[in-house]
Structures are given as C-alpha cells and as structure tokens.
Design a protein around this motif. Structure first.
Motif, short mmCIF file in Angstrom:
data_model
loop_
_atom_site.label_atom_id
_atom_site.label_comp_id
_atom_site.label_asym_id
_atom_site.label_seq_id
_atom_site.Cartn_x
_atom_site.Cartn_y
_atom_site.Cartn_z
N ARG A 151 30.14 -16.13 64.11
CA ARG A 151 29.73 -15.07 63.06
C ARG A 151 30.48 -15.31 61.62
O ARG A 151 30.34 -14.88 60.77
CB ARG A 151 30.12 -13.68 63.43
CG ARG A 151 28.91 -13.13 64.21
CD ARG A 151 29.19 -11.75 64.83
NE ARG A 151 29.93 -11.69 65.53
CZ ARG A 151 30.51 -10.82 66.25
NH1 ARG A 151 29.92 -9.48 66.02
NH2 ARG A 151 31.49 -10.63 67.11
N THR A 195 28.92 -5.62 57.80
CA THR A 195 27.84 -5.92 57.68
C THR A 195 27.45 -7.00 58.86
O THR A 195 26.94 -7.09 59.80
CB THR A 195 27.15 -5.79 56.56
OG1 THR A 195 27.09 -4.75 55.97
CG2 THR A 195 25.41 -6.01 57.05
N LYS A 196 27.90 -8.32 58.48
CA LYS A 196 27.71 -9.46 58.93
C LYS A 196 28.46 -9.50 60.38
O LYS A 196 28.02 -10.29 61.34
CB LYS A 196 28.40 -10.75 58.19
CG LYS A 196 27.40 -10.94 56.89
CD LYS A 196 28.05 -11.96 56.03
CE LYS A 196 26.91 -12.28 54.88
NZ LYS A 196 27.54 -13.44 53.99
N ASP A 198 28.70 -6.92 62.05
CA ASP A 198 27.92 -5.88 63.09
C ASP A 198 28.95 -4.76 63.29
O ASP A 198 29.08 -4.43 64.49
CB ASP A 198 27.16 -6.10 64.18
CG ASP A 198 26.45 -5.30 64.85
OD1 ASP A 198 26.02 -4.34 64.01
OD2 ASP A 198 26.21 -5.25 66.10
N PRO A 200 29.81 -1.08 62.37
CA PRO A 200 29.36 0.11 61.79
C PRO A 200 30.56 1.12 61.57
O PRO A 200 31.53 1.13 62.18
CB PRO A 200 28.25 0.74 62.58
CG PRO A 200 28.60 0.33 63.92
CD PRO A 200 29.04 -1.13 63.92
N ARG A 207 37.57 -0.52 61.17
CA ARG A 207 36.93 -1.64 61.09
C ARG A 207 37.70 -2.74 60.57
O ARG A 207 37.14 -4.23 60.97
CB ARG A 207 35.64 -1.49 60.34
CG ARG A 207 34.51 -0.57 61.01
CD ARG A 207 33.45 -0.50 60.20
NE ARG A 207 33.54 0.21 58.61
CZ ARG A 207 32.81 0.49 57.81
NH1 ARG A 207 31.66 0.09 57.83
NH2 ARG A 207 33.03 1.22 56.62
#
Length: 221
Positions: A151, A195-196, A198, A200, A207
């Motif tokens: 990713r 976002t990339k 994933d 949330p 995060r």
C-alpha cells in the motif's frame, strides 16, 4: 525551554564509546543511573532502576549479533513504561520492524552516526522518553523504499515524505515546518495516507501509529 532531566540506563560494550556517551548525556542534564556491557546486565539494571529510557547498542556480547535488540524487545514487554532507544552501525530493517512490532510508542532506532550529532540524539532521547517515536531518517527511507508491492506504493511522493516524518515522530506542525507548507496541507496529506491505508477513525484514534506500523510490516520484512 528547560529540558527534562532524564534517568538513563546505557548499554554499550565498548568502554570508550560508553564513557563518551555517559559524558555527553551528563553534560546535557541527564542522569545515567547505570551502565551495562551485556544484554543481561542491561535487563538487570532496567529492572532495578526503572529509568525513563534505556539506550541500547543492538550488537552486544557474546555473539555481537542481535542480543541488544532481543533485550530491547524484552524490556518493551516487561517494563512498558521504560522508553527504548536502540542504535546500530548499519541499517537493519528487520530488527527495526521487530522492535516496533509491539507498537510505535516510546521507541527509537538511530544509526550510530546520528548519535554523534548531539542535538539530534538528545531530541530523539526526549521524544522516546515522552512516549513518542524516533526513527532514523535513513532507516525510514530504507523501510519505505525497500520493497514494492504494498500500500505504500499507492502514496504520492509528498505523502511519502509526510509519512516518513511521521515515522520519525514529528507532529503535523513539525512536518509543516520541515516541508515549508501549511499545517492544513499536512493534515490533508495525513488524511490521504489514512484513507489509502484503510485506517478509519476510532475512539482512541491511534491511526498515526497504525500508519507507521502498516508500512513497517509491508516493507520492513
């Protein structure tokens, strides 16, 4: 601003380097409560003194391979309130990933050449002692660019730059200052990374740590 006077346990088997680091730390207001020349000695002193941070050479006797990193991982598991800052002569991405496997708080990984740069070393030491992350820029670069097919490859060059600085422990404000952009612009890049990857929003919203761990797990081995 007055620096916090940190209590430090130092593990380094080279007497010359160890004495030099004790002198440096003491001169910068730290209190070196104990030193050790072996991994076992380090574990004993950390258990005895419960310092703010343990500074650990990755290569320790008797084999000079991974004794230091194994001791650092054990410290993180048994005394999570103790920050751990490891240093190495060379970049060892697998060991960096191993150290961060339990989470990217209160942990740092520097190359020895960075330790010689006093201000950078002290900044990393305080960041780790305060529960932050301090990864050497070269280690981060190797982790991010080491392998493809993850990713991380979906990120734009600017998003990678922001992620690398996040991994080194910089806040959005600090990232903005280093990249000479607005803090709002950094927030947008960070949001794009989330976002990339994933990631949330959660109630605890850790995060930033998860983003760092994502690329370490995908590119660090």
């Amino acid at each position: 601003m007055t620096e916090r006077h940190l209590r430090v346990v130092l593990a380094e088997d080279s007497v010359v380097l160890r004495d030099g680091m004790v002198e440096l730390l003491t001169a910068r207001g730290c209190r070196v409560v104990a030193t050790a020349g072996t991994a076992e000695g380090l574990l004993t002193e950390v258990d005895r003194h419960r310092p703010d941070v343990a500074v650990v050479d990755i290569r320790m006797p008797p084999t000079h391979t991974d004794e230091g990193i194994r001791a650092a991982v054990r410290i993180r598991a048994t005394t999570p309130g103790v920050g751990v800052l490891v240093f190495s002569q060379h970049i060892e991405t697998a060991w960096a990933s191993r150290l961060l496997a339990a989470g990217a708080t209160g942990v740092g990984y520097l190359l020895k050449e960075r330790v010689a740069r006093t201000s950078e070393f002290m900044d990393a030491l305080h960041r780790v002692a305060d529960g932050g992350t301090a990864l050497d820029p070269e280690v981060v670069d190797r982790l991010v660019h080491g392998r493809g097919g993850s990713r991380v490859d979906t990120l734009t060059p600017r998003e990678r730059e922001v992620l690398e600085l996040m991994a080194q422990g910089h806040s959005n404000r600090s990232v903005a200052a280093r990249l000479v952009v607005s803090e709002r612009a950094v927030e947008k890049h960070v949001a794009a990374v989330f976002t990339k990857f994933d990631l949330p929003a959660t109630e605890a919203d850790n995060r930033r740590v998860k983003a760092v761990l994502t690329y370490l797990s995908e590119t660090g081995g």
